[in-house]
Design an enzyme around this catalytic site. Sequence first.
Site, short mmCIF file in Angstrom:
data_model
loop_
_atom_site.label_atom_id
_atom_site.label_comp_id
_atom_site.label_asym_id
_atom_site.label_seq_id
_atom_site.Cartn_x
_atom_site.Cartn_y
_atom_site.Cartn_z
N VAL A 1 13.41 75.86 97.27
CA VAL A 1 12.77 77.18 97.32
C VAL A 1 11.94 77.32 96.04
O VAL A 1 12.49 77.29 94.93
CB VAL A 1 13.80 78.32 97.41
CG1 VAL A 1 13.09 79.67 97.38
CG2 VAL A 1 14.63 78.19 98.69
N HIS B 1 14.68 80.13 90.12
CA HIS B 1 16.03 80.69 90.24
C HIS B 1 17.01 79.82 89.48
O HIS B 1 16.80 78.62 89.31
CB HIS B 1 16.46 80.81 91.71
CG HIS B 1 16.35 79.53 92.47
ND1 HIS B 1 15.15 79.08 92.99
CD2 HIS B 1 17.26 78.59 92.79
CE1 HIS B 1 15.34 77.93 93.59
NE2 HIS B 1 16.62 77.60 93.48
N ASP C 1 24.47 82.47 97.28
CA ASP C 1 23.78 81.39 97.99
C ASP C 1 24.28 81.32 99.43
O ASP C 1 25.47 81.44 99.70
CB ASP C 1 24.03 80.06 97.27
CG ASP C 1 23.03 79.00 97.68
OD1 ASP C 1 22.17 78.63 96.84
OD2 ASP C 1 23.09 78.54 98.84
N ILE C 2 23.35 81.11 100.34
CA ILE C 2 23.69 81.07 101.77
C ILE C 2 24.52 79.83 102.11
O ILE C 2 25.20 79.80 103.14
CB ILE C 2 22.38 81.13 102.60
CG1 ILE C 2 22.64 81.62 104.01
CG2 ILE C 2 21.66 79.81 102.59
CD1 ILE C 2 21.37 81.95 104.77
N HIS D 1 21.03 78.71 89.56
CA HIS D 1 22.29 78.68 90.29
C HIS D 1 23.42 78.94 89.29
O HIS D 1 23.51 78.25 88.27
CB HIS D 1 22.54 77.30 90.91
CG HIS D 1 21.52 76.86 91.90
ND1 HIS D 1 21.77 76.82 93.27
CD2 HIS D 1 20.25 76.42 91.74
CE1 HIS D 1 20.69 76.36 93.89
NE2 HIS D 1 19.76 76.09 93.00
N ASN E 1 16.67 73.86 89.17
CA ASN E 1 15.89 72.71 89.62
C ASN E 1 14.39 72.97 89.49
O ASN E 1 13.92 74.05 89.86
CB ASN E 1 16.21 72.40 91.10
CG ASN E 1 17.66 71.96 91.28
OD1 ASN E 1 18.22 71.25 90.45
ND2 ASN E 1 18.28 72.39 92.38
P1 AMP Z 1 17.02 74.89 95.12
O1 AMP Z 1 17.40 73.67 95.90
O2 AMP Z 1 17.35 74.82 93.66
O3 AMP Z 1 15.59 75.29 95.38
O4 AMP Z 1 17.96 76.05 95.66
C1 AMP Z 1 17.64 76.85 96.75
C2 AMP Z 1 18.93 77.49 97.18
O5 AMP Z 1 18.61 78.62 97.96
C3 AMP Z 1 19.81 76.58 98.05
O6 AMP Z 1 21.09 76.42 97.41
C4 AMP Z 1 19.91 77.34 99.37
O7 AMP Z 1 21.19 77.24 99.96
C5 AMP Z 1 19.58 78.76 98.95
N1 AMP Z 1 19.02 79.60 99.99
C6 AMP Z 1 18.00 79.31 100.83
N2 AMP Z 1 17.73 80.35 101.63
C7 AMP Z 1 18.60 81.33 101.28
C8 AMP Z 1 18.84 82.66 101.73
N3 AMP Z 1 18.12 83.17 102.74
N4 AMP Z 1 19.81 83.39 101.15
C9 AMP Z 1 20.55 82.85 100.14
N5 AMP Z 1 20.37 81.62 99.67
C10 AMP Z 1 19.41 80.86 100.22
#
Ligand code: AMP
Length: 122
Positions: free
Chosen positions: A104, A108, A40-41, A110, A95
Site C-alpha cells: 500500500v 505507514h 491491520d486486516i 506497522h 516498508n
Molecule cells: P505494506 O506491505 O507495508 O504496504 O503493508 C500494507 C498492510 O496493509 C498489509 O499488512 C495489509 O494487510 C494491510 N491492509 C491492506 N488493506 C487494508 C485494509 N483495508 N484495512 C486494514 N489493513 C489493510
Amino acid sequence: MSKNNDGFEVMDDCIFCRIIAGDFGTDFVYEDDYVVAFDDISPQAPVHTLIVPRVHVENLEDNPDPELLGNVFAAISKVAKVKGVDQSGYRIIQNNGAGAGQTVFHLHVHLMGGKPFGEGMV
Ligand code: AMP
Ligand code: ZN
C-alpha cells in the site's frame, strides 16, 4: 491528488486515504490531527496496528515533511498504550518500495506486539 474537507492532500484511488476519509467505517484505535491508526486486516501478531499520516505520501522516498514524520513517530507510543503493549514491548516495521514488501503506497508504520519476537529481522 485533491484536498479533502480538512485541507489534507489525498489520492482518490488510495485505500488508506479512503479509510482515513471514513469511506469504510473503519474503527480508529487512535487518531489526532495528523495521524490515524487502525488494526491491520491481515494481522501477523496478536497486536498489529497501522499508524498512518492523514496526508498522502508514498513512503520515505516521497520527500515527506519531517514534521509529518515526527507526528507519525510521536503517535507510536500512544497507539502502543491504547493496544496495551507499551509495557510488554512492541516492534515497528515500515516498508519502502515493492522490493521491501510495500503493498500500500501510502506511508505507514506497522506496530506489532502481544507475542515475544525472537532474533532475526533485527
Ligand atoms: P505494506 O506491505 O507495508 O504496504 O503493508 C500494507 C498492510 O496493509 C498489509 O499488512 C495489509 O494487510 C494491510 N491492509 C491492506 N488493506 C487494508 C485494509 N483495508 N484495512 C486494514 N489493513 C489493510
Ligand atoms: Zn493515500
